[in-house]
Design an enzyme around this catalytic site. Structure first.
Site, PDB file in Angstrom:
ATOM      1  N   GLY A 240       0.921  -1.239   0.024  1.00 51.11           N
ATOM      2  CA  GLY A 240       0.126   0.048  -0.196  1.00 51.11           C
ATOM      3  C   GLY A 240       0.821   1.074  -0.020  1.00 51.11           C
ATOM      4  N   SER A 241       0.166   2.111   0.605  1.00 51.08           N
ATOM      5  CA  SER A 241       0.916   3.615   0.606  1.00 51.08           C
ATOM      6  C   SER A 241       2.190   3.504   1.484  1.00 51.08           C
ATOM      7  CB  SER A 241      -0.066   4.817   1.088  1.00 51.08           C
ATOM      8  OG  SER A 241      -0.342   4.609   2.279  1.00 51.08           O
ATOM      9  N   GLY A 245       2.677   2.002   5.213  1.00 51.37           N
ATOM     10  CA  GLY A 245       3.823   0.846   5.443  1.00 51.37           C
ATOM     11  C   GLY A 245       4.625   1.633   6.921  1.00 51.37           C
ATOM     12  N   GLU A 262       5.809  -3.466   0.932  1.00 51.56           N
ATOM     13  CA  GLU A 262       5.962  -3.426  -0.590  1.00 51.56           C
ATOM     14  C   GLU A 262       5.119  -2.035  -0.846  1.00 51.56           C
ATOM     15  OE1 GLU A 262       5.115  -2.760  -4.077  1.00 51.56           O
ATOM     16  OE2 GLU A 262       3.665  -4.428  -4.180  1.00 51.56           O
ATOM     17  N   CYS A 296       1.643   0.146  -8.724  1.00 53.40           N
ATOM     18  CA  CYS A 296       2.925   0.498  -7.890  1.00 53.40           C
ATOM     19  C   CYS A 296       3.984   0.577  -8.825  1.00 53.40           C
ATOM     20  CB  CYS A 296       3.468  -0.485  -6.792  1.00 53.40           C
ATOM     21  SG  CYS A 296       1.941  -1.096  -5.834  1.00 53.40           S
TER      22      CYS A 296
HETATM   23  C1  SIN Z   1       1.898  -3.838  -8.588  1.00 53.72           C
HETATM   24  O1  SIN Z   1       2.346  -4.426  -7.640  1.00 53.72           O
HETATM   25  O2  SIN Z   1       1.288  -2.731  -8.273  1.00 53.72           O
HETATM   26  C2  SIN Z   1       2.200  -4.037 -10.040  1.00 53.72           C
HETATM   27  C3  SIN Z   1       2.867  -5.388 -10.305  1.00 53.72           C
HETATM   28  C4  SIN Z   1       3.469  -5.187 -11.802  1.00 53.72           C
HETATM   29  O3  SIN Z   1       3.207  -4.464 -12.167  1.00 53.72           O
HETATM   30  O4  SIN Z   1       4.208  -6.209 -11.963  1.00 53.72           O
END
Ligand code: SIN
Length: 510
Positions: A240-241, A245, A262, A296
């Protein structure tokens, strides 16, 4: 098509906590799942209360006692069956995903495929939970390390990858012998319940104890805070953001638990004067505009050599003009809606800041209206020219805004590239071997993912996924990411009749 809720035995109102087969009487507030496509209410979820969370955590802890005793390859066999069950429901699950989070059909199908691939990967990994053996410095001693199941683990996922990111964690957690408590984003609640239902059938058919895979949908205060502070969960994996995190990291660290974070990305692509521009344009289009800029890993910054800056910008604008924006379930549409009105507001606020900081909007950025667009979630993806020192460049705006930044030397490009707090994904487009090697060396990209002549998004499951700096440092999915889901133990066995100490220490009575 049958009503999508019926496809998964979901009701108009569903309990937000359970195991896929049994569901709790939930005491939290009602959550409405509203489709960003047209604003229709897809269904409702009665969220979990704090007390419901506790019931789930007890079940996950009890189930762990049994699940950890199932041999790892047999756990892999259950994951194989989960993968097969998802294979047969791929169409329905990806439709649910499109309806709830607005992904275009090919991307929604791709996400469900990613879960299936992850199951296949985890099945293989279940026979490869390898430790190392090492030579002891003491005679007639044997030393090795092994991996044990860790416990019930907590997994927090974001709206943009409700199925795949969950599978990265949960399928590896399962083969590791862990049970899982999943707190999905409340913006993807029905997709999470549908996924849990598919899996629940498999667990039920195999007579497995209740509580191996659990879902708990609830507010941050009632559920989220309890989950991260829960000492019964030795690992919390959170996507998330950065703000989220930081909170998770602090709370989990204060109880000395493990966290796998992540978080945000602010991903850039360097386009050299020696790039194949046609390749670069195609990759940038998917990376910047795919999932409406809500990955992300979305491309947010293009750092382009001044010699190709203008032709590249023009080619991108031409490509953006051809994008079909609309209902993500319709063929030919490449850009669906943003997740909600708040996301649209954030995008508009960022565009105002860009202008006030001296940047120029070169294309797009409008909120669309008329017909389906009247719901207010559709925007035109946007290209802006900015200088690298604009403060807005430091931020991840979760929307399709692409910054074009010119550079003169590769050194300068790499400096711009690394000059943001986040460190998830990166790429260079060049046909020059030296340039690509510099980019991949320790003098180059400071990100967890670094690519050459492909974009920053759409990672394959076989590699470890994650990033550095404010992205949080976690690694999930493939490679050796499985290790964090297990408890590592170093063992030394003395098979001699002596008691030698390490480092030659003499200690004892004559
Ligand atoms: C994501 O986790 O936002 C994207 C994963 C990806 O694009 O491989």
């Amino acid at each position: 098509m049958k009503d999508i809720l019926q496809e998964f035995d979901l009701l108009k109102e569903n309990p937000g906590a359970g195991t896929g087969t049994t569901w709790l009487e939930c005491g939290g507030e009602i959550l409405e799942s509203v489709s960003p496509i047209d604003g229709q209410i897809l269904g409702r979820v009665r969220q979990a209360s704090g007390a419901n969370y506790d019931e789930v955590a007890v079940r996950a802890s009890t189930a762990f006692e049994e699940w950890r005793m199932v041999p790892a390859p047999k756990r892999g066999d259950i994951v194989r069956q989960i993968g097969n069950a998802v294979r047969t429901r791929k169409q329905e699950l990806s439709t649910m995903l499109s309806l709830e989070v607005g992904k275009i059909r090919p991307e929604a199908e791709g996400e469900v495929q990613e879960m299936i691939d992850m199951c296949d990967f985890a099945v293989g990994q279940s026979r490869m939970l390898y430790g190392l053996s090492m030579h002891s410095e003491r005679p007639r001693h044997r030393m090795y390390e092994q991996y044990h199941p860790l416990g019930p683990i907590g997994v927090i996922t974001a709206f943009n990858f409700p199925v795949a990111v969950w599978a990265w964690n949960a399928m590896i957690g399962l083969i590791a012998g862990d049970t899982v408590v999943w707190k999905p984003s409340s913006k993807a609640a029905l997709t999470a319940l549908a996924t849990a239902k598919i899996i629940g059938h498999v667990l039920h058919e195999n007579d497995l104890p209740e509580g191996i895979l659990n879902v708990v949908i609830g507010s941050r205060d009632e559920v989220g805070e309890k989950l991260i502070a829960d000492r019964r969960l030795p690992l919390i994996s959170a996507t998330g953001s950065v703000a989220m995190g930081r909170r998770v990291g602090q709370v989990v660290a204060s109880r000395l638990g493990k966290s796998l974070l992540e978080l945000g990305g602010n991903n850039a692509v360097i386009v050299s004067s020696k790039a194949d521009l046609d390749l670069a344009v195609r990759a940038i289009l998917f990376g910047a505009v795919g999932t409406a800029g809500q990955r992300c890993t979305s491309i947010r910054r293009i750092i382009a050599h001044k010699e190709i800056f203008n032709p590249l910008t023009e080619a991108l604008i031409e490509a953006y003009k051809q994008l079909v924006i609309g209902n993500p379930l319709e063929n030919g549409v490449l850009v669906g809606p943003l997740i909600d009105a708040e996301a649209v507001e954030n995008m508009q606020r960022a565009l105002e800041e860009i202008k006030s900081q001296g940047g120029r909007v070169l294309y797009g950025g409008e909120i669309l209206s008329g017909g389906i667009y009247d719901v207010g979630t559709y925007v035109t993806p946007c290209i802006c020219e900015v200088s690298n020192d604009c403060p807005i460049v430091q931020e991840e705006t979760f929307a399709p805004i692409l910054y074009m930044i010119p550079y003169e030397t590769l050194e300068e490009a790499i400096q711009y590239h690394n000059d943001v707090p986040q460190g998830l994904s990166s790429a260079i487009f060049t046909t020059d071997l030296r340039e690509s090697e510099i980019f991949l060396s320790h003098l180059g990209s400071d990100c967890g993912i670094a690519n050459v002549n492909i974009g920053t998004s759409g990672a394959e499951i076989g590699g470890a996924f994650g990033g550095e700096k404010d992205t949080g440092g976690g690694r999930e999915s493939g490679s050796d990411a499985w290790k964090i889901y297990m408890r590592r133990q170093t063992c030394t066995i003395n098979w001699s009749r002596e008691m030698p100490l390490a480092q030659g220490i003499e200690f004892g009575i004559e």
